[in-house]
Motif scaffolding. Structure first.
Motif, mmCIF file in Angstrom:
data_model
loop_
_atom_site.group_PDB
_atom_site.id
_atom_site.type_symbol
_atom_site.label_atom_id
_atom_site.label_comp_id
_atom_site.label_asym_id
_atom_site.label_seq_id
_atom_site.Cartn_x
_atom_site.Cartn_y
_atom_site.Cartn_z
ATOM 1 N N LEU B 269 47.742 59.298 44.050
ATOM 2 C CA LEU B 269 48.117 58.400 45.154
ATOM 3 C C LEU B 269 47.816 56.959 44.757
ATOM 4 O O LEU B 269 48.622 56.048 44.986
ATOM 5 C CB LEU B 269 47.372 58.770 46.435
ATOM 6 N N ALA B 270 46.653 56.759 44.129
ATOM 7 C CA ALA B 270 46.298 55.411 43.687
ATOM 8 C C ALA B 270 47.280 54.919 42.631
ATOM 9 O O ALA B 270 47.716 53.755 42.665
ATOM 10 C CB ALA B 270 44.882 55.400 43.132
ATOM 11 N N ILE B 271 47.660 55.811 41.719
ATOM 12 C CA ILE B 271 48.601 55.393 40.668
ATOM 13 C C ILE B 271 49.962 55.043 41.265
ATOM 14 O O ILE B 271 50.607 54.082 40.848
ATOM 15 C CB ILE B 271 48.737 56.502 39.598
ATOM 16 N N THR B 272 50.377 55.807 42.273
ATOM 17 C CA THR B 272 51.644 55.472 42.926
ATOM 18 C C THR B 272 51.559 54.102 43.587
ATOM 19 O O THR B 272 52.492 53.292 43.490
ATOM 20 C CB THR B 272 52.009 56.537 43.980
ATOM 21 N N ALA B 273 50.436 53.817 44.231
ATOM 22 C CA ALA B 273 50.270 52.506 44.876
ATOM 23 C C ALA B 273 50.273 51.396 43.830
ATOM 24 O O ALA B 273 50.941 50.366 43.993
ATOM 25 C CB ALA B 273 48.981 52.480 45.689
ATOM 26 N N ILE B 274 49.550 51.618 42.740
ATOM 27 C CA ILE B 274 49.540 50.622 41.667
ATOM 28 C C ILE B 274 50.946 50.462 41.097
ATOM 29 O O ILE B 274 51.411 49.349 40.847
ATOM 30 C CB ILE B 274 48.561 51.038 40.541
ATOM 31 N N GLY B 275 51.626 51.588 40.927
ATOM 32 C CA GLY B 275 52.991 51.555 40.419
ATOM 33 C C GLY B 275 53.879 50.681 41.280
ATOM 34 O O GLY B 275 54.631 49.840 40.783
ATOM 35 N N GLN B 276 53.757 50.848 42.579
ATOM 36 C CA GLN B 276 54.553 50.038 43.493
ATOM 37 C C GLN B 276 54.234 48.543 43.329
ATOM 38 O O GLN B 276 55.126 47.706 43.289
ATOM 39 C CB GLN B 276 54.295 50.497 44.933
ATOM 40 N N LEU B 277 52.944 48.221 43.205
ATOM 41 C CA LEU B 277 52.554 46.815 43.053
ATOM 42 C C LEU B 277 53.088 46.220 41.751
ATOM 43 O O LEU B 277 53.675 45.136 41.751
ATOM 44 C CB LEU B 277 51.026 46.675 43.096
ATOM 45 N N VAL B 278 52.900 46.959 40.659
ATOM 46 C CA VAL B 278 53.386 46.481 39.362
ATOM 47 C C VAL B 278 54.901 46.300 39.410
ATOM 48 O O VAL B 278 55.449 45.293 38.973
ATOM 49 C CB VAL B 278 53.010 47.474 38.241
ATOM 50 N N PHE B 279 55.557 47.287 39.988
ATOM 51 C CA PHE B 279 57.013 47.254 40.076
ATOM 52 C C PHE B 279 57.483 45.994 40.814
ATOM 53 O O PHE B 279 58.390 45.299 40.380
ATOM 54 C CB PHE B 279 57.498 48.507 40.805
ATOM 55 N N ARG B 280 56.827 45.702 41.923
ATOM 56 C CA ARG B 280 57.231 44.537 42.706
ATOM 57 C C ARG B 280 57.030 43.241 41.935
ATOM 58 O O ARG B 280 57.786 42.296 42.069
ATOM 59 C CB ARG B 280 56.426 44.466 44.005
ATOM 60 N N ARG B 281 55.976 43.197 41.138
ATOM 61 C CA ARG B 281 55.714 42.006 40.338
ATOM 62 C C ARG B 281 56.816 41.789 39.324
ATOM 63 O O ARG B 281 57.288 40.684 39.122
ATOM 64 C CB ARG B 281 54.397 42.153 39.595
ATOM 65 N N PHE B 282 57.200 42.874 38.665
ATOM 66 C CA PHE B 282 58.199 42.762 37.602
ATOM 67 C C PHE B 282 59.618 42.662 38.160
ATOM 68 O O PHE B 282 60.498 42.131 37.514
ATOM 69 C CB PHE B 282 58.114 43.978 36.672
ATOM 70 N N GLU B 283 59.806 43.184 39.348
ATOM 71 C CA GLU B 283 61.143 43.298 39.909
ATOM 72 C C GLU B 283 61.854 41.953 39.994
ATOM 73 O O GLU B 283 63.059 41.867 39.796
ATOM 74 C CB GLU B 283 61.044 43.914 41.310
#
Ligand SMILES: Nc1ncnc2c1ncn2[C@@H]1O[C@H](COP(=O)(O)OP(=O)(O)OP(=O)(O)O)[C@@H](O)[C@H]1O
Ligand SMILES: [Mg+2]
Lengths: 249, 290
Positions: B269-283
């Motif tokens: 769950l934490a990795i998914t949340a981090i994934g979302q944050l990283v994704f938004r940064r790069f998006e």
């Protein structure tokens, strides 16, 4: 402040305020290159300012042409309004559903049938199943390729492909339509049909931003023209004058 | 024209290109469904065997492992019903590998769309994970048949373990897929890293051997780390769900399976949340970097 005067006056649909867009042209495409470049203190990227301090407002129901030579930043501006790119400075606000026809057929898959592609693309442009079902026949009728609708798109001629793609795009329920260089689709009769359809949308009060090098079409569809030169807005006014400014700077 | 003295009522305006990430994906379920259907139906287009490939590939891999690990290296004797043990672990790792690598490639694969139309871009990795899941179902069907042959009758607890295991894998692959998919846009190195992670996934979880063997050779801290690996928990949950009840009980489930699984769930769950944050940064840079 008397708000009613604002509401009764046509409200803006698109607000563009001091928008800057700088592209970083990266020279590195792997971790290794980026690392070596850093060690050697070489520049990892050069920047290029594609839009400088652009400000304008487009009211609801207005149709505006964006004019300028190749590389002046017109497509970049439309992509910013569509939300595909983000500005580096300034702000952009839009009101209502925006349909960016930056390039028709971007979401078409050659291995799917025309029918499947219509559904897929209409969904990509923001429609749900009920809306697409309701419009499917209109979309196909407009494209005039009924006989081929169930064959795979890779067997279409390029004109047929563009017809179908344009037809999907034009039937999307929208408030703001961004059109980039797609009025040149298909053969002459179909082009005329597209022009009329866009006219019809203008008359329905849709807000329209059109990028085209075809000054005749542009003067026919738009009332206002914005001229961009190397990323700077140099003119904003009646479309006929804008065309003159473009031709005789 | 807008002038500074002209007050504009800004209600109803929005900033283009700012969505709510994963939430928007589920708001546009219809599009998600079409993208998944596209992914599923075009996958084996123009191949005679079609979906048969999703049986042939894992089965070939399975028999190689079975031969090498089970017969040549003799695992067959140490682990009761080794065939079921191996199969239930392998399909978990296959699901992870497939989902993770599809998700990593998804943004680049859909660059025509990403560059031209604004969509919630999380749509692509998530659709890729779902396609992998669809792919996983025939393998589950094979496993169900095989383990039924050796007397498997699922209890509620076993079904729960299977579902929890699948959930952990899916979230894990989604989170990592979001991170790697985003990085892959600028640095294609990500795709190569994925290959290494896939290898680690296969050998770093108790698929081809049993967890008690690894416990004998690893120092304590590494052993803890090994058991904390969400994939280890997912594989052991599948072992519990499909295999354990068909054996003589010679190899018990890991002692802290419940605790480790819950920790695994929290980690993914934490990795998914981090994934979302990283994704938004790069998006923000996707459209211009592709
Ligand atoms: N993703 C990108 N990365 C780097 N530079 C870019 C990118 N997109 C556009 N540019 C640069 O920005 C400038 C403006 O490009 P744009 O596509 O907006 O021009 P245009 O006015 O639409 O031209 P045309 O009439 O040829 O369509 C060009 O110099 C182009 O090289
Ligand atoms: Mg252009």
């Amino acid at each position: 402040m008397d708000t009613t005067t604002i509401v009764t006056k046509t409200r803006p649909s698109i607000i563009v305020e001091n928008v800057q867009k700088t592209f970083l042209l990266r020279h590195t495409h792997s971790f290794k290159e980026a690392f070596i470049a850093r060690i050697k203190k070489k520049k990892i990227s050069t920047s290029f300012q594609a839009l400088q301090d652009i400000t304008f407002t487009i009211d609801q129901g207005e149709s505006v042409a964006i004019l300028g030579y190749n590389g002046s930043g017109k497509s970049t501006l439309l992509k910013l309004i569509a939300g595909v790119l983000e500005p580096d400075g300034g702000k952009i606000l839009t009101r209502g559903r925006v349909a960016g026809l930056i390039e028709v057929g971007a979401g078409f898959h050659p291995d799917l049938s025309g029918r499947e592609n219509v559904y897929l693309n209409a969904a990509i442009l923001g429609m749900n199943k009920a809306e697409i079902d309701a419009r499917f026949d209109d979309i196909v009728a407009f494209s005039e390729i009924e006989e081929f609708i169930d064959s795979e798109v890779k067997h279409y001629s390029s004109g047929m492909f563009l017809r179908l793609a344009f037809s999907v795009a034009i039937h999307v329920d929208l408030d703001i339509l961004l059109v980039d260089e797609i009025l040149a689709v298909g053969d002459a009769p179909f082009r005329e049909k597209c022009r009329l359809k866009i006219r019809e949308l203008v008359e329905q009060g849709k807000t329209m931003v059109v990028v085209s090098h075809d000054t005749k079409t542009v003067q026919d569809l738009c009332d206002r023209g914005i001229v961009i030169k190397k990323g700077v807005k140099v003119f904003d006014g009646p479309v006929a004058e804008a065309v003159e400014v473009l031709k005789h700077p | 024209m807008l002038t500074k003295t002209d007050p504009v009522d800004l209600t109803g305006f929005s900033v283009p290109g700012r969505g709510n990430g994963i939430l928007d994906v589920f708001r546009r379920r219809y599009l998600l469904r079409l993208l998944v259907r596209k992914g599923v139906s075009t996958r084996y287009r123009n191949s005679a065997l079609g979906w048969g490939w999703s049986y042939v590939k894992p089965l070939t891999q399975y028999f190689i492992y079975f031969f090498v690990m089970g017969i040549v290296l003799g695992r067959n004797n140490g682990i009761d019903n080794f065939a079921v043990y191996l199969l239930s672990g392998i399909i978990v790792v296959n699901l992870f590998n497939e989902a993770f690598s599809n998700a990593t490639k998804s943004i680049v694969d859909n660059k025509a769309l990403v560059k031209k139309i604004y969509l919630p871009r999380e749509m692509f990795p998530i659709a890729a994970v779902i396609v992998a899941f669809v792919h996983f179902l025939p393998q589950v069907a094979v496993l169900v048949v095989v383990s039924s042959l050796v007397g498997w009758v699922p209890s509620l607890l076993e079904l729960g373990a299977i579902l929890l295991g699948a959930l952990i894998v899916i979230l894990f692959a989604t989170g990592l897929g979001l991170i790697f998919g985003a990085v892959n846009v600028s640095y294609r190195d990500a795709q190569n890293l994925v290959e290494i992670i896939k290898m680690l996934a296969t050998w770093g979880s108790p698929v081809l051997y049993s967890y008690d063997l690894i416990a004998r050779v690893l120092p304590d801290w590494l052993q803890t780390l090994y058991m904390m690996n969400p994939l280890t928990s997912a594989v052991e949950l599948f072992h519990y769900g499909f295999w354990f009840s068909t054996t003589d009980g010679g190899l018990q489930p890991p002692p802290n399976l419940v605790r480790d699984s819950l920790i695994g769930l929290l980690i993914v769950l934490a990795i998914t949340a981090i994934g979302q944050l990283v994704f938004r940064r790069f998006e923000r840079r996707f459209a211009q970097d592709l």
